[in-house]
Write a protein that holds these residues in place. Sequence first.
Motif, PDB file in Angstrom:
ATOM      1  N   ASN A 271       0.837  -1.203   0.000  1.00  0.00           N
ATOM      2  CA  ASN A 271       0.000   0.000   0.000  1.00  0.00           C
ATOM      3  C   ASN A 271       0.872   1.253   0.000  1.00  0.00           C
ATOM      4  OD1 ASN A 271      -2.387  -1.616   0.264  1.00  0.00           O
ATOM      5  ND2 ASN A 271      -1.944  -1.805   2.460  1.00  0.00           N
ATOM      6  N   TYR A 272       0.954   1.902  -1.149  1.00  0.00           N
ATOM      7  CA  TYR A 272       1.761   3.125  -1.256  1.00  0.00           C
ATOM      8  C   TYR A 272       0.951   4.321  -0.772  1.00  0.00           C
ATOM      9  CZ  TYR A 272       5.287   0.711  -4.104  1.00  0.00           C
ATOM     10  OH  TYR A 272       6.282  -0.131  -4.554  1.00  0.00           O
ATOM     11  N   THR A 273       0.744   4.405   0.537  1.00  0.00           N
ATOM     12  CA  THR A 273      -0.024   5.512   1.102  1.00  0.00           C
ATOM     13  C   THR A 273       0.865   6.590   1.716  1.00  0.00           C
ATOM     14  OG1 THR A 273      -0.225   4.299   3.192  1.00  0.00           O
ATOM     15  CG2 THR A 273      -2.001   4.027   1.568  1.00  0.00           C
ATOM     16  N   MET A 274       2.145   6.261   1.982  1.00  0.00           N
ATOM     17  CA  MET A 274       3.053   7.214   2.614  1.00  0.00           C
ATOM     18  C   MET A 274       4.067   7.817   1.630  1.00  0.00           C
ATOM     19  SD  MET A 274       2.199   7.207   5.900  1.00  0.00           S
ATOM     20  CE  MET A 274       3.644   7.868   6.731  1.00  0.00           C
ATOM     21  N   ILE A 275       4.377   7.094   0.574  1.00  0.00           N
ATOM     22  CA  ILE A 275       5.366   7.542  -0.401  1.00  0.00           C
ATOM     23  C   ILE A 275       4.837   7.278  -1.806  1.00  0.00           C
ATOM     24  CG2 ILE A 275       7.349   7.182   1.127  1.00  0.00           C
ATOM     25  CD1 ILE A 275       7.858   4.530  -0.304  1.00  0.00           C
ATOM     26  N   PRO A 276       5.340   7.971  -2.826  1.00  0.00           N
ATOM     27  CA  PRO A 276       4.886   7.718  -4.203  1.00  0.00           C
ATOM     28  C   PRO A 276       5.289   6.327  -4.683  1.00  0.00           C
ATOM     29  CG  PRO A 276       5.989   9.851  -4.025  1.00  0.00           C
ATOM     30  CD  PRO A 276       6.249   9.131  -2.737  1.00  0.00           C
ATOM     31  N   ARG A 277       4.506   5.783  -5.591  1.00  0.00           N
ATOM     32  CA  ARG A 277       4.753   4.446  -6.110  1.00  0.00           C
ATOM     33  C   ARG A 277       6.084   4.357  -6.846  1.00  0.00           C
ATOM     34  NH1 ARG A 277       1.760  -0.033  -7.021  1.00  0.00           N
ATOM     35  NH2 ARG A 277      -0.100   0.985  -6.202  1.00  0.00           N
ATOM     36  N   TYR A 278       6.544   5.470  -7.451  1.00  0.00           N
ATOM     37  CA  TYR A 278       7.786   5.427  -8.219  1.00  0.00           C
ATOM     38  C   TYR A 278       9.039   5.384  -7.340  1.00  0.00           C
ATOM     39  CZ  TYR A 278       7.336  10.492  -7.331  1.00  0.00           C
ATOM     40  OH  TYR A 278       7.165  11.712  -6.741  1.00  0.00           O
ATOM     41  N   THR A 279       8.883   5.467  -6.029  1.00  0.00           N
ATOM     42  CA  THR A 279      10.043   5.511  -5.132  1.00  0.00           C
ATOM     43  C   THR A 279      10.926   4.283  -5.293  1.00  0.00           C
ATOM     44  OG1 THR A 279       8.760   6.784  -3.532  1.00  0.00           O
ATOM     45  CG2 THR A 279      10.781   5.732  -2.741  1.00  0.00           C
ATOM     46  N   ALA A 280      10.310   3.113  -5.345  1.00  0.00           N
ATOM     47  CA  ALA A 280      11.048   1.855  -5.508  1.00  0.00           C
ATOM     48  C   ALA A 280      10.082   0.784  -5.978  1.00  0.00           C
ATOM     49  CB  ALA A 280      11.721   1.432  -4.194  1.00  0.00           C
ATOM     50  N   PRO A 281      10.570  -0.227  -6.686  1.00  0.00           N
ATOM     51  CA  PRO A 281       9.693  -1.318  -7.136  1.00  0.00           C
ATOM     52  C   PRO A 281       9.110  -2.082  -5.950  1.00  0.00           C
ATOM     53  CG  PRO A 281      11.806  -1.369  -8.288  1.00  0.00           C
ATOM     54  CD  PRO A 281      11.949  -0.395  -7.173  1.00  0.00           C
ATOM     55  N   GLU A 282       7.974  -2.725  -6.185  1.00  0.00           N
ATOM     56  CA  GLU A 282       7.332  -3.482  -5.107  1.00  0.00           C
ATOM     57  C   GLU A 282       8.233  -4.586  -4.572  1.00  0.00           C
ATOM     58  OE1 GLU A 282       3.487  -5.035  -5.591  1.00  0.00           O
ATOM     59  OE2 GLU A 282       2.502  -3.098  -5.888  1.00  0.00           O
ATOM     60  N   TYR A 315      27.471  12.169   2.227  1.00  0.00           N
ATOM     61  CA  TYR A 315      26.647  11.191   1.529  1.00  0.00           C
ATOM     62  C   TYR A 315      25.236  11.210   2.098  1.00  0.00           C
ATOM     63  CZ  TYR A 315      30.720   9.111  -0.734  1.00  0.00           C
ATOM     64  OH  TYR A 315      31.843   8.898  -1.510  1.00  0.00           O
ATOM     65  N   MET A 316      24.264  11.041   1.221  1.00  0.00           N
ATOM     66  CA  MET A 316      22.896  10.848   1.667  1.00  0.00           C
ATOM     67  C   MET A 316      22.609   9.352   1.652  1.00  0.00           C
ATOM     68  SD  MET A 316      19.267  12.413   0.300  1.00  0.00           S
ATOM     69  CE  MET A 316      19.071  11.326  -1.112  1.00  0.00           C
ATOM     70  N   VAL A 317      22.150   8.844   2.794  1.00  0.00           N
ATOM     71  CA  VAL A 317      21.814   7.430   2.935  1.00  0.00           C
ATOM     72  C   VAL A 317      20.308   7.315   3.066  1.00  0.00           C
ATOM     73  CG1 VAL A 317      22.110   5.356   4.332  1.00  0.00           C
ATOM     74  CG2 VAL A 317      24.023   6.950   4.053  1.00  0.00           C
ATOM     75  N   ARG A 318      19.697   6.554   2.172  1.00  0.00           N
ATOM     76  CA  ARG A 318      18.249   6.322   2.234  1.00  0.00           C
ATOM     77  C   ARG A 318      18.004   4.864   2.601  1.00  0.00           C
ATOM     78  NH1 ARG A 318      14.084   8.532  -2.208  1.00  0.00           N
ATOM     79  NH2 ARG A 318      14.580  10.365  -0.938  1.00  0.00           N
ATOM     80  N   LEU A 319      17.228   4.651   3.666  1.00  0.00           N
ATOM     81  CA  LEU A 319      16.865   3.311   4.115  1.00  0.00           C
ATOM     82  C   LEU A 319      15.383   3.093   3.865  1.00  0.00           C
ATOM     83  CD1 LEU A 319      18.827   3.150   7.508  1.00  0.00           C
ATOM     84  CD2 LEU A 319      19.615   2.551   5.203  1.00  0.00           C
ATOM     85  N   HIS A 320      15.064   1.982   3.195  1.00  0.00           N
ATOM     86  CA  HIS A 320      13.676   1.643   2.869  1.00  0.00           C
ATOM     87  C   HIS A 320      13.148   0.599   3.855  1.00  0.00           C
ATOM     88  CE1 HIS A 320      13.597   3.598  -1.176  1.00  0.00           C
ATOM     89  NE2 HIS A 320      14.912   3.399  -1.090  1.00  0.00           N
ATOM     90  N   PHE A 321      11.932   0.839   4.369  1.00  0.00           N
ATOM     91  CA  PHE A 321      11.321  -0.070   5.342  1.00  0.00           C
ATOM     92  C   PHE A 321       9.907  -0.426   4.902  1.00  0.00           C
ATOM     93  CE2 PHE A 321      14.223   2.709   7.718  1.00  0.00           C
ATOM     94  CZ  PHE A 321      15.010   1.786   8.398  1.00  0.00           C
ATOM     95  N   ARG A 359       2.489  -3.467   5.699  1.00  0.00           N
ATOM     96  CA  ARG A 359       2.505  -3.476   4.239  1.00  0.00           C
ATOM     97  C   ARG A 359       2.481  -2.074   3.640  1.00  0.00           C
ATOM     98  NH1 ARG A 359       0.976  -7.533   7.351  1.00  0.00           N
ATOM     99  NH2 ARG A 359      -1.233  -7.163   6.973  1.00  0.00           N
ATOM    100  N   VAL A 360       2.893  -1.090   4.417  1.00  0.00           N
ATOM    101  CA  VAL A 360       2.992   0.290   3.925  1.00  0.00           C
ATOM    102  C   VAL A 360       4.480   0.667   3.871  1.00  0.00           C
ATOM    103  CG1 VAL A 360       2.471   2.706   4.381  1.00  0.00           C
ATOM    104  CG2 VAL A 360       0.747   0.945   4.833  1.00  0.00           C
ATOM    105  N   PRO A 361       5.027   0.905   2.681  1.00  0.00           N
ATOM    106  CA  PRO A 361       6.449   1.247   2.592  1.00  0.00           C
ATOM    107  C   PRO A 361       6.722   2.691   2.992  1.00  0.00           C
ATOM    108  CG  PRO A 361       5.471   1.201   0.406  1.00  0.00           C
ATOM    109  CD  PRO A 361       4.401   0.758   1.357  1.00  0.00           C
ATOM    110  N   ILE A 362       7.939   2.898   3.486  1.00  0.00           N
ATOM    111  CA  ILE A 362       8.385   4.229   3.877  1.00  0.00           C
ATOM    112  C   ILE A 362       9.901   4.244   3.787  1.00  0.00           C
ATOM    113  CG2 ILE A 362       8.633   3.740   6.358  1.00  0.00           C
ATOM    114  CD1 ILE A 362       7.423   6.527   6.905  1.00  0.00           C
ATOM    115  N   PHE A 363      10.467   5.416   3.642  1.00  0.00           N
ATOM    116  CA  PHE A 363      11.933   5.523   3.663  1.00  0.00           C
ATOM    117  C   PHE A 363      12.343   6.638   4.602  1.00  0.00           C
ATOM    118  CE2 PHE A 363      10.687   8.302   0.092  1.00  0.00           C
ATOM    119  CZ  PHE A 363      11.331   9.487   0.438  1.00  0.00           C
ATOM    120  N   LYS A 364      13.563   6.543   5.063  1.00  0.00           N
ATOM    121  CA  LYS A 364      14.158   7.560   5.924  1.00  0.00           C
ATOM    122  C   LYS A 364      15.505   7.973   5.328  1.00  0.00           C
ATOM    123  CE  LYS A 364      11.125   7.789   9.319  1.00  0.00           C
ATOM    124  NZ  LYS A 364      10.477   9.051   9.757  1.00  0.00           N
TER     125      LYS A 364
END
Length: 640
Positions: A271-282, A315-321, A359-364
Amino acid sequence: MEKYSVIFLITILQATIFVASEQPAYVPTDNITLNCGAPTDLLANDGRYWAADKTSNFGPFESSHNKSQAYEADTQDGSETVPFMTARVSRSEFKYTFPVTSGQKFVRLYFHPASYEENDRSKAFFSVKAGSVTLLKNFSASLVADSKGRNWFFREFCLNVEDNEVLDLVFTPSRSASNDTYAFINGIEIVSMPTKLYYTPPDSTYVPFVGQNYPFPVENDTALEMAYRLNVGGQSISPNDDTGLFMLWSDDYLYMSENSYFTMNNSVPINYTMIPRYTAPEMVYRTARTMGPSLAYNEKHNLSWRLPVGSRFSYMVRLHFCEQQDPVNSPGDRKFKVFINSQTAEQIADVIMWTVQGRVPIFKDYVVLVSKEYITIDLHPISAKYYDVILNGIEVFKLSNSDGNLGEPNPELQVAPPPPSDSSNSAGEKSKKRSLLIAGVGCAAGLIAIISLLVCMVVQRQRKGTSWLCWWVKQNEGKSRRTSPLPDELCRHFSLDEIKAATNNFHDDLVVGKGGFGKVYKGFMDDGEKIVAIKRLNRESSQGIREFLTEIEMLSQLRHVHLVSLIGYCNEKREMILVYDFMRNGTLSDHLYGTSFAYDPLTWKQRLEICKGAATGLNYLHTEVRHTVSTVMSRQATFS
């Protein structure tokens, strides 16, 4: 029969939903693929057409008296893929101009470092600029490819194009004494990216700066270079299977430093409710790594990654959860800490707390200033219902300096030494040595020149007499191997075979310096575990056996933190060779004046430290050693 039909229908429906969700979620405004050096448009293996630069309006543009050339690559190395089969090569500056729309862009440069006819692959050193931004500086594609163990590769950048501005990519060969360097490019890709993908929106909170008490803005005047894009716990995802931005997601296995479990959930929707769908593949959010069910193990360990990067950049570090495991569905079920380079990035990470449900993705995002040549990411569990951690994806981007520079020194040339018994020790040794301070290295590099000058003054005054060491070497000259009269810890005797093995038979690619005395080679001793500088004296040089032996006798007894140490020598088959400690960080001149592309000028504080170190070393030579330089010079003057 009807029951099975219903089950079959449900299965087909689930598969259809899953496939539909994997379709590209973003259609870029600009989507340019340019095959440099190609005579006609060609279709790549992924189904995308690459336009030939010869028939395009993008270039290359260059001075009329020195045109670039188009070449075909040698495809024996397996490079039968577009755009690596052809190249645009020039010994003069050339550029491509792309009249794109305004906004943020992916710029991907594709390189296949081959020898294009008379253009030797090792001579390609060049810089690439996009407007005021330096993407690559004194760049050697062959050194990068060799360090990665690949025949070809690409570099990905993110930058912003303002209104009424064109995107110029300028390729400039580096200056060289022999004037034989050149620039080349195999392929260029320009893809528009969403404005909020990596850059900080004006109305958004800035990115946390790890270890600092203030945030860091990633704004339009910052250029980014992708260092890593990892699908944690899953397989590589090809650009065609990305979200329409043609990003490559690699496996993270090689960068793991602790044991882990991986999880996968293909049965529930993301469920891409917090971030856009294009952020990363499912598939990034359907796969993850955890530490597993062992409480005893988890209490004493972290889930860790170690990512080699260039130093002296932010460096910018992005972590996907994404919590896709069914049991974890309430805030507090799983909590953990996040450390980046051993500094706390998240005191309490709780994915369900951030997203409200599973089941809701998010990144920091986090920004970290790197002083060493790696980034470490560590996750450690906090006491909770499930004493564990989770991570789905990692992205790391280098951020341009204040002067718009992303260029960094090339990887060190690695010519294979004799097969090592354990390469891990070599890697550890390299990591430790690279942590030396630049000022200390500058002192050592400067002092070797001072010592050499003093030795030359001594030997020039010497007119008669031969030392005991000279007698010993002459007695043993030409024999294969024996014990030196000096203790091994002071002066080790190397056989000529050892020297040749260490320098790949005096390979020109290992030359790090030269002068009237001869050449200095970078050498790999002791199965590659020790890197040394090997000074091979020219037989036509004015320095003879007496000067050679005097240098051994004097320098082998000098040990000081600000002096380069003599390790040993070789005197066999008319070869006179000295072996010194290797100074990794270049010459003192490069650091003082910033004349090398690889180094920025030293600060005044560092310069003062070098002066202090040089004075300390000179004081040691004149007052603290058993036979001081002043005493030796006076003695030689008396005998003259």
